[in-house]
Write an enzyme that holds these catalytic residues in place. Structure first.
Site, short mmCIF file in Angstrom:
data_model
loop_
_atom_site.label_atom_id
_atom_site.label_comp_id
_atom_site.label_asym_id
_atom_site.label_seq_id
_atom_site.Cartn_x
_atom_site.Cartn_y
_atom_site.Cartn_z
N TYR A 62 0.86 -1.18 0.00
CA TYR A 62 0.00 0.00 0.00
C TYR A 62 0.89 1.23 0.00
CZ TYR A 62 -3.98 2.97 1.45
OH TYR A 62 -4.96 3.92 1.54
N LYS B 33 -1.56 -1.53 -3.98
CA LYS B 33 -2.63 -0.54 -3.85
C LYS B 33 -1.98 0.83 -4.00
CE LYS B 33 -6.18 1.36 -0.81
NZ LYS B 33 -6.74 1.39 0.57
#
Length: 284
Positions: free
Chosen positions: A125, A153
């Protein structure tokens, strides 16, 4: 997923399981448990583990359960990764340790250590607005070589960097910003890890399916329909706050309570959210 709380500030596992079923019924392929919108930084370790178990109990094999295992130091991340694996998670979402602002060598060492700790696929992320630093493209290219690091992500909003990751790695890239889904998928991304899908999952499902069917006209139409809804959920207050509020307005049985330092939306903020949703044609 948001984390519902009871009146006495305990995790409301019954409401959580009902929400998990709702989200899968509406077209979500996977659920992220105890991520940012789940108020992960205010949850106790046993609560995070309990949420993974509750999600698995609610949806079974109908959707993958991705556990947010991030903390701001590596040894704690390793413990949370092990807890997530024991609880039955299908993967883990890991953010760069916030506040510390490590070097890129430190970022590489951190993600490698967490990936090595358990037998779970790992989604990186990258969100410098929360962590304080971006993950350099060269670091991502190195991390992509790890057999357990499977996805990214992307909430960095750097189209050049994202394009390089898409073209030079086998990582599945997911938009970490709801407004970027169409653009990112047009470049080859796999989908979105979404906040707004708490209340608009069928719209995201339509848009993503349209892109996969090469129906750009339909995808653009849905993208336009989602604009005011995304504005309502993502720009007026923090996503956990707005998601619980709008779910409550839509008569889903969830309390709007959040844990400090978050607070519920005030009257002025609620009016802005209502105006956005009414612009989208919602009858609230």
């Amino acid at each position: 997923m948001v984390t519902p709380f009871t009146e006495d500030d305990r995790v409301d596992y019954e409401a959580f399981e009902a929400l998990a079923e709702k989200l899968v019924d509406e077209g979500n392929d996977a659920l992220v448990v105890s991520g940012t919108t789940g108020e992960t930084s205010t949850l106790e370790d046993h609560e995070k583990e309990g949420l993974v178990r509750a999600a698995k109990s609610a949806v079974g094999d109908r959707a993958k359960i991705i556990a947010g295992t991030s903390t701001n130091h590596t040894s704690h991340d390793l413990e949370m990764a092990r807890r997530a694996e024991r609880a039955g998670a299908d993967g883990q979402l890991v953010v760069t340790p916030y506040y510390n602002k490590p070097s890129q060598d430190g970022v590489l060492a951190h993600y490698t250590a967490v990936a090595d700790a358990v037998d779970l696929p790992l989604m990186i992320y990258d969100i410098p607005g929360r962590t304080g630093i971006p993950i350099a493209t060269d670091t991502l290219l190195q991390l992509a070589e790890h057999p357990k690091i499977m996805a990214l992500k992307d909430a960095k909003n750097d189209i050049t960097a994202t394009t390089e990751v898409l073209t030079k790695t086998e990582l599945e890239v997911y938009s970490g910003d709801d407004q970027n889904v169409l653009a990112w998928m047009a470049m080859g991304a796999a989908g979105v890890v979404s906040v707004t899908s708490h209340v608009a999952a069928p719209h995201f499902r339509r848009m993503i399916d349209a892109v996969l069917d090469y129906d750009l006209k339909e995808a653009r139409i849905v993208h336009g329909e989602l604009g005011p809804v995304i504005r309502a959920l993502m720009t007026r207050v923090q996503g956990a706050v707005s998601s619980k509020l709008v779910l409550d307005w839509l008569s889903f049985p969830i309390r709007t309570d959040v844990r400090l330092p978050l607070v519920q939306a005030n009257a002025a903020e609620q009016e802005l959210i209502l105006a956005d949703l009414r612009e989208a044609g919602w009858d609230l």
